[in-house]
Write an enzyme that holds these catalytic residues in place. Structure first.
Site, PDB file in Angstrom:
ATOM      1  N   SER A 140       0.911  -0.926   0.137  1.00  0.00           N
ATOM      2  CA  SER A 140       0.097  -0.494   0.172  1.00  0.00           C
ATOM      3  C   SER A 140       0.720   1.226  -0.158  1.00  0.00           C
ATOM      4  O   SER A 140       2.080   0.848   0.046  1.00  0.00           O
ATOM      5  CB  SER A 140      -0.499   0.214   1.109  1.00  0.00           C
ATOM      6  OG  SER A 140      -1.454   1.372   1.727  1.00  0.00           O
ATOM      7  N   TYR A 153      -1.696  -0.567   9.759  1.00  0.00           N
ATOM      8  CA  TYR A 153      -1.366  -1.155   9.336  1.00  0.00           C
ATOM      9  C   TYR A 153      -0.935  -0.514   8.503  1.00  0.00           C
ATOM     10  O   TYR A 153       0.196  -1.941   7.648  1.00  0.00           O
ATOM     11  CB  TYR A 153      -3.189  -0.549   8.498  1.00  0.00           C
ATOM     12  CG  TYR A 153      -3.210  -0.822   7.365  1.00  0.00           C
ATOM     13  CD1 TYR A 153      -3.679  -2.122   6.765  1.00  0.00           C
ATOM     14  CD2 TYR A 153      -3.338   0.554   6.325  1.00  0.00           C
ATOM     15  CE1 TYR A 153      -4.428  -2.120   4.756  1.00  0.00           C
ATOM     16  CE2 TYR A 153      -3.064  -0.273   4.889  1.00  0.00           C
ATOM     17  CZ  TYR A 153      -3.443  -0.954   4.412  1.00  0.00           C
ATOM     18  OH  TYR A 153      -4.243  -1.063   2.955  1.00  0.00           O
TER      19      TYR A 153
END
Ligand SMILES: NC(=O)c1ccc[n+]([C@@H]2O[C@H](COP(=O)([O-])OP(=O)(O)OC[C@H]3O[C@@H](n4cnc5c(N)ncnc54)[C@H](O)[C@@H]3O)[C@@H](O)[C@H]2O)c1
Length: 273
Positions: A140, A153
């Site tokens: 990401s 995350y």
């Protein structure tokens, strides 16, 4: 791997979002596709959309090493080999780092980090044995910068970036003809903000945080679609590109982080640049 037609792709997290779009894009390139996910109902719906190439679908929890091993076995047995592996399954979790419970860490590290490590361990020896293949790990942009409110995350996604870089170096050292890409999208409208739906009950429940609504809104407003991202992945695999940062607008924040490191400054908030 510039020629994809007739080769075999294995995709985790293929029941929804980016995984689904990648699986369909690979099939459109003439690849046979093996699909894995914990959501078997939606996985079968994706499989039903795949025509003209061979496919198989399997319930796999990527955090479980034995299940990923079984997926690699079945892909090779049913589709006659494997060439392209996308370690893509992932979940999101919002909140400040000190609010993360033991079970929160177990869940997010299990899926986002160990899931990728399991895929690399299960599939890479097969690619090395045939001296051909490509591995795409979904990280990401949160693997390149550290926005607030999603620290756990970010930890997993930074780990996937460095795992991919180290994998690339290990493969080059062997002289292997196996490529690696690390996919680093910014927000894309998918079901990622509803990750809670797939959290196993023995790992507890995600607590509601003020950041949940912000994440939902940001994901929904993403400018690129899952299909756009899948097209970028196909192009990167064909060209042998390693970094796949799909959203050009975020590059300023990545540069700012790198500058902060090199200039030994306090980190700037990437969402306020
Ligand atoms: N959508 C975004 O904005 C965005 C941005 C950057 C990175 N990503 C990453 O893209 C990847 C795909 O996410 P998405 O946006 O398509 O979300 P999504 O929720 O639409 O799809 C994720 C899929 O992973 C599956 N999954 C969850 N836990 C699993 C497990 N333990 N084992 C196997 N499958 C499991 C889900 O069932 C789902 O089908 C994730 O790694 C995510 O972190 C997404």
């Amino acid at each position: 791997m510039d020629r994809l037609e007739g080769k075999v792709a294995a995709v985790t997290g293929a029941a929804s979002g980016l995984g689904r779009a990648m699986a369909l894009a690979f099939a459109a390139e003439g690849m046979h596709v093996a699909l894995a996910d914990v959501d078997l109902k939606n996985l079968h719906a994706v499989r039903d959309q795949i025509k003209g190439v061979k496919s198989c679908a399997m319930r796999v929890d990527v955090s479980q090493a034995a299940e990923v091993d079984a997926f690699a076995e079945r892909t090779a047995a049913e589709l006659g080999g494997v060439h392209l592996v996308c370690n893509n399954a992932g979940v999101s979790l919002s909140g400040a780092l000190w609010e993360m419970s033991e079970l929160d860490w177990e869940w997010i590290l299990g899926v986002n980090l160990r899931g990728v490590a399991n895929g690399v361990r299960a599939f890479t020896p097969r690619l090395l044995a045939q001296d051909e293949g490509h591995i795409v790990n979904t990280a990401s942009v949160a693997g390149l910068i550290s926005p607030p409110g999603m620290g756990a995350y970010c930890v997993t996604k930074h780990a996937v970036v460095t795992l991919s870089e180290a994998l690339h170096h290990d493969l080059r050292e062997r002289g292997a003809r196996v490529g690696v890409s690390v996919l680093c999208p910014a927000y894309v409208p998918t079901a990622i903000a509803e990750s809670e739906r797939n959290r196993p009950s023995h790992l507890g429940a995600s607590r509601k945080t003020p950041q949940d609504a912000t994440l939902k809104k940001a994901v929904a407003s993403g400018k690129l679609s899952a299909d756009d991202v899948a097209r970028a992945v196909v192009a990167a695999v064909k060209a042998g590109r390693f970094y796949v940062p799909t959203h050009a607008a975020i590059k300023g924040a990545i540069r700012a982080r790198m500058e902060d490191v090199l200039e030994e400054r306090l980190p700037r908030d990437p969402l306020r640049l």
